[in-house]
Write a protein that holds these residues in place. Structure first.
Motif, PDB file in Angstrom:
ATOM      1  N   GLN A  23      10.386  11.532 -15.646  1.00 25.94           N
ATOM      2  CA  GLN A  23      10.498  11.885 -17.064  1.00 25.94           C
ATOM      3  C   GLN A  23      11.411  13.086 -17.292  1.00 25.94           C
ATOM      4  OE1 GLN A  23       9.200   9.969 -19.541  1.00 25.94           O
ATOM      5  NE2 GLN A  23       8.740   8.615 -17.821  1.00 25.94           N
ATOM      6  N   ALA A  24      12.122  13.491 -16.257  1.00 25.92           N
ATOM      7  CA  ALA A  24      13.011  14.657 -16.378  1.00 25.92           C
ATOM      8  C   ALA A  24      14.105  14.397 -17.410  1.00 25.92           C
ATOM      9  CB  ALA A  24      13.644  14.990 -15.030  1.00 25.92           C
ATOM     10  N   MET A  25      14.620  15.485 -17.976  1.00 23.40           N
ATOM     11  CA  MET A  25      15.731  15.410 -18.923  1.00 23.40           C
ATOM     12  C   MET A  25      16.960  15.999 -18.253  1.00 23.40           C
ATOM     13  SD  MET A  25      15.921  17.143 -22.689  1.00 23.40           S
ATOM     14  CE  MET A  25      17.130  16.623 -23.886  1.00 23.40           C
ATOM     15  N   ILE A  26      18.095  15.307 -18.382  1.00 22.63           N
ATOM     16  CA  ILE A  26      19.372  15.821 -17.880  1.00 22.63           C
ATOM     17  C   ILE A  26      20.138  16.338 -19.084  1.00 22.63           C
ATOM     18  CG2 ILE A  26      21.514  15.312 -16.660  1.00 22.63           C
ATOM     19  CD1 ILE A  26      20.005  12.852 -15.448  1.00 22.63           C
ATOM     20  N   ILE A  27      20.467  17.621 -19.052  1.00 20.41           N
ATOM     21  CA  ILE A  27      21.197  18.242 -20.149  1.00 20.41           C
ATOM     22  C   ILE A  27      22.604  18.574 -19.672  1.00 20.41           C
ATOM     23  CG2 ILE A  27      21.296  20.181 -21.765  1.00 20.41           C
ATOM     24  CD1 ILE A  27      18.250  20.484 -21.359  1.00 20.41           C
ATOM     25  N   ASP A  28      23.589  18.000 -20.339  1.00 21.24           N
ATOM     26  CA  ASP A  28      24.994  18.273 -20.044  1.00 21.24           C
ATOM     27  C   ASP A  28      25.453  19.337 -21.034  1.00 21.24           C
ATOM     28  OD1 ASP A  28      27.826  18.195 -19.823  1.00 21.24           O
ATOM     29  OD2 ASP A  28      27.761  16.090 -19.189  1.00 21.24           O
ATOM     30  N   ASP A  41      25.316   8.506 -18.263  1.00 20.90           N
ATOM     31  CA  ASP A  41      24.643   7.828 -19.372  1.00 20.90           C
ATOM     32  C   ASP A  41      23.230   8.368 -19.583  1.00 20.90           C
ATOM     33  OD1 ASP A  41      26.866   6.233 -19.841  1.00 20.90           O
ATOM     34  OD2 ASP A  41      26.107   4.580 -18.607  1.00 20.90           O
ATOM     35  N   GLU A  42      22.620   8.870 -18.526  1.00 24.19           N
ATOM     36  CA  GLU A  42      21.247   9.364 -18.600  1.00 24.19           C
ATOM     37  C   GLU A  42      21.149  10.760 -19.227  1.00 24.19           C
ATOM     38  OE1 GLU A  42      21.890   6.793 -14.954  1.00 24.19           O
ATOM     39  OE2 GLU A  42      22.902   8.506 -15.837  1.00 24.19           O
ATOM     40  N   ALA A  43      22.278  11.417 -19.407  1.00 25.94           N
ATOM     41  CA  ALA A  43      22.282  12.806 -19.886  1.00 25.94           C
ATOM     42  C   ALA A  43      22.321  12.899 -21.409  1.00 25.94           C
ATOM     43  CB  ALA A  43      23.478  13.548 -19.299  1.00 25.94           C
ATOM     44  N   VAL A  44      21.915  14.073 -21.885  1.00 26.11           N
ATOM     45  CA  VAL A  44      21.991  14.417 -23.305  1.00 26.11           C
ATOM     46  C   VAL A  44      23.000  15.553 -23.428  1.00 26.11           C
ATOM     47  CG1 VAL A  44      20.702  15.378 -25.256  1.00 26.11           C
ATOM     48  CG2 VAL A  44      19.596  13.754 -23.711  1.00 26.11           C
ATOM     49  N   LEU A  45      23.941  15.422 -24.355  1.00 28.33           N
ATOM     50  CA  LEU A  45      24.954  16.458 -24.558  1.00 28.33           C
ATOM     51  C   LEU A  45      24.409  17.548 -25.469  1.00 28.33           C
ATOM     52  CD1 LEU A  45      27.883  17.508 -24.240  1.00 28.33           C
ATOM     53  CD2 LEU A  45      28.443  16.174 -26.294  1.00 28.33           C
ATOM     54  N   PRO A  52      20.987  27.567 -28.027  1.00 26.63           N
ATOM     55  CA  PRO A  52      19.966  28.300 -28.803  1.00 26.63           C
ATOM     56  C   PRO A  52      19.586  27.598 -30.108  1.00 26.63           C
ATOM     57  CG  PRO A  52      21.583  29.822 -27.930  1.00 26.63           C
ATOM     58  CD  PRO A  52      22.103  28.432 -27.659  1.00 26.63           C
ATOM     59  N   ALA A  53      20.559  27.007 -30.787  1.00 24.60           N
ATOM     60  CA  ALA A  53      20.289  26.341 -32.063  1.00 24.60           C
ATOM     61  C   ALA A  53      19.629  24.972 -31.878  1.00 24.60           C
ATOM     62  CB  ALA A  53      21.583  26.179 -32.851  1.00 24.60           C
ATOM     63  N   GLN A  54      19.673  24.439 -30.652  1.00 24.66           N
ATOM     64  CA  GLN A  54      19.133  23.098 -30.411  1.00 24.66           C
ATOM     65  C   GLN A  54      17.925  23.095 -29.477  1.00 24.66           C
ATOM     66  OE1 GLN A  54      21.835  19.690 -30.295  1.00 24.66           O
ATOM     67  NE2 GLN A  54      23.528  21.153 -30.038  1.00 24.66           N
ATOM     68  N   LEU A  55      17.260  24.233 -29.335  1.00 26.92           N
ATOM     69  CA  LEU A  55      16.101  24.298 -28.443  1.00 26.92           C
ATOM     70  C   LEU A  55      15.017  23.300 -28.836  1.00 26.92           C
ATOM     71  CD1 LEU A  55      15.510  28.043 -27.499  1.00 26.92           C
ATOM     72  CD2 LEU A  55      16.224  26.167 -26.021  1.00 26.92           C
ATOM     73  N   ASP A  56      14.977  22.915 -30.108  1.00 28.89           N
ATOM     74  CA  ASP A  56      13.977  21.932 -30.538  1.00 28.89           C
ATOM     75  C   ASP A  56      14.198  20.567 -29.897  1.00 28.89           C
ATOM     76  OD1 ASP A  56      16.355  21.719 -32.081  1.00 28.89           O
ATOM     77  OD2 ASP A  56      15.279  20.654 -33.663  1.00 28.89           O
ATOM     78  N   LYS A  57      15.380  20.326 -29.336  1.00 30.20           N
ATOM     79  CA  LYS A  57      15.673  19.069 -28.645  1.00 30.20           C
ATOM     80  C   LYS A  57      15.326  19.136 -27.158  1.00 30.20           C
ATOM     81  CE  LYS A  57      19.530  17.718 -31.612  1.00 30.20           C
ATOM     82  NZ  LYS A  57      20.966  17.414 -31.652  1.00 30.20           N
ATOM     83  N   VAL A  58      14.932  20.317 -26.703  1.00 31.46           N
ATOM     84  CA  VAL A  58      14.666  20.523 -25.275  1.00 31.46           C
ATOM     85  C   VAL A  58      13.159  20.642 -25.051  1.00 31.46           C
ATOM     86  CG1 VAL A  58      15.151  21.967 -23.265  1.00 31.46           C
ATOM     87  CG2 VAL A  58      16.882  21.720 -25.068  1.00 31.46           C
ATOM     88  N   PRO A  59      12.540  19.626 -24.468  1.00 26.60           N
ATOM     89  CA  PRO A  59      11.093  19.667 -24.249  1.00 26.60           C
ATOM     90  C   PRO A  59      10.711  20.704 -23.194  1.00 26.60           C
ATOM     91  CG  PRO A  59      12.033  17.708 -23.238  1.00 26.60           C
ATOM     92  CD  PRO A  59      13.149  18.396 -23.973  1.00 26.60           C
ATOM     93  N   ALA A  60       9.619  21.384 -23.430  1.00 28.68           N
ATOM     94  CA  ALA A  60       9.157  22.410 -22.488  1.00 28.68           C
ATOM     95  C   ALA A  60       8.220  21.833 -21.434  1.00 28.68           C
ATOM     96  CB  ALA A  60       8.458  23.532 -23.249  1.00 28.68           C
ATOM     97  N   ASP A  61       7.853  20.564 -21.580  1.00 30.62           N
ATOM     98  CA  ASP A  61       6.834  19.992 -20.699  1.00 30.62           C
ATOM     99  C   ASP A  61       7.399  19.003 -19.679  1.00 30.62           C
ATOM    100  OD1 ASP A  61       7.546  18.071 -22.524  1.00 30.62           O
ATOM    101  OD2 ASP A  61       5.486  17.446 -22.986  1.00 30.62           O
ATOM    102  N   CYS A  62       8.693  19.097 -19.400  1.00 28.40           N
ATOM    103  CA  CYS A  62       9.257  18.235 -18.353  1.00 28.40           C
ATOM    104  C   CYS A  62      10.315  19.010 -17.581  1.00 28.40           C
ATOM    105  CB  CYS A  62       9.837  16.946 -18.940  1.00 28.40           C
ATOM    106  SG  CYS A  62      11.376  17.143 -19.843  1.00 28.40           S
ATOM    107  N   LEU A  64      13.866  19.955 -16.283  1.00 26.48           N
ATOM    108  CA  LEU A  64      15.180  19.932 -16.913  1.00 26.48           C
ATOM    109  C   LEU A  64      16.252  20.105 -15.847  1.00 26.48           C
ATOM    110  CD1 LEU A  64      14.400  22.386 -19.854  1.00 26.48           C
ATOM    111  CD2 LEU A  64      14.355  19.883 -19.939  1.00 26.48           C
ATOM    112  N   TYR A  65      17.137  19.122 -15.741  1.00 26.96           N
ATOM    113  CA  TYR A  65      18.304  19.242 -14.870  1.00 26.96           C
ATOM    114  C   TYR A  65      19.477  19.596 -15.769  1.00 26.96           C
ATOM    115  CZ  TYR A  65      15.663  17.040 -11.116  1.00 26.96           C
ATOM    116  OH  TYR A  65      14.736  16.771 -10.150  1.00 26.96           O
ATOM    117  N   VAL A  66      20.135  20.719 -15.486  1.00 26.08           N
ATOM    118  CA  VAL A  66      21.230  21.187 -16.323  1.00 26.08           C
ATOM    119  C   VAL A  66      22.527  21.045 -15.537  1.00 26.08           C
ATOM    120  CG1 VAL A  66      22.091  23.083 -17.741  1.00 26.08           C
ATOM    121  CG2 VAL A  66      19.620  22.802 -17.416  1.00 26.08           C
ATOM    122  N   ILE A  67      23.516  20.403 -16.179  1.00 23.41           N
ATOM    123  CA  ILE A  67      24.785  20.132 -15.507  1.00 23.41           C
ATOM    124  C   ILE A  67      25.944  20.521 -16.421  1.00 23.41           C
ATOM    125  CG2 ILE A  67      24.917  17.717 -16.302  1.00 23.41           C
ATOM    126  CD1 ILE A  67      25.922  17.049 -13.393  1.00 23.41           C
TER     127      ILE A  67
END
Length: 108
Positions: A23-28, A41-45, A52-62, A64-67
């Motif tokens: 259930q991890a999120m990949i953040i590009d 394709d699995e990543a979110v831009l 900072p303005a989009q922290l609401d899109k970043v879940p705190a309960d999984c 996070l792979y940041v690339i």
């Protein structure tokens, strides 16, 4: 400040190909024009300067792979996320440059 985990591009690519990210999120965190050139394709831009303005899109309960392109911007974002209380943050070393080589992305 708390540190974050690092993962090699080889380990990350292997986990991605085997479906082991769960259930991890990949953040590009690259810019839109970099994303348009190639991306996972699995990543979110979420470009670095907009995190900072989009922290609401970043879940705190999984996890996070940041690339990013080479692993520098993503490291900065990992530090920032840790400061904001995110606990399970992983920087992809070498960024998309390394992952793209391993995945055999074709460029026009």
């Amino acid at each position: 400040m708390d540190d974050f985990d690092m993962i090699s591009p080889q380990q990350f690519t292997a986990k991605l190909q085997k479906g082991e990210l769960g259930q991890a999120m990949i953040i590009d965190v690259r810019e839109k024009q970099e994303w348009d050139y190639y991306h996972l394709d699995e990543a979110v831009l979420i470009p670095m300067n907009t995190v900072p303005a989009q922290l609401d899109k970043v879940p705190a309960d999984c996890k996070l792979y940041v690339i990013c392109a080479h692993g520098v911007r993503s490291a900065h974002v990992c530090y920032y996320l840790r400061e904001q209380g995110y606990e399970d943050v992983v920087n992809v070393e070498g960024g998309m440059a390394a992952v793209a080589m391993l995945r055999g992305f074709q460029y026009d």
